[in-house]
Scaffold this motif. Sequence first.
Motif: not given
Length: 178
Positions: A157-171
């Motif tokens: 779960a922490a890994s998914v949130n870390q991924m989304l922490d990168q996806v959102i600003p890039w998006t």
Amino acid sequence: MLKIGIVLGSTREGRVSPQVGKWVKELADKRGDASYEIIDIADFKLPLLGEPGGDASGAAAWSASINGCDGFVFIVQEYNHSITGALKNALDYLREEWNNKAAGIVSYGSVGGARAAEHLRGILSELLVAHVRVHPALSLFTDFENGTVFKPAEVQAASVNQMLDQVIPWTTALKTIR
């Protein structure tokens, strides 16, 4: 609000990608930073691209679904050291709809789906999709019971949130150039 499509990359009978996609969506929805939607390529009629006589009646809906997203999370299964044929075909159906968007990858397989994720990265680069570094890799041995029931380790779960922490600003950044 940003719209992130969670793309299920398998159409195979008995697939577990709907379980993984649902889990990713539940985690993502708690964040409140985007609108997350599961996009199941099995819901679209996409015969093998270029094959004569195929019923491609779902292609327009596929195009509209992908075009309506600002970014993506791909749920990727490793089949024979790569992505599924169904996902490759679905990616190939479109071009501009993918351009200048960001994506994260959640993969699974005997080695966490790492080889499939690496193949997908090359394809996404060609489609002008910026893929993020953090990559949750789920093991068939530790994150699934009997290879069919998804029970992720707590650390995932922490890994998914870390991924989304990168996806959102890039998006967010890429939306400014579309």
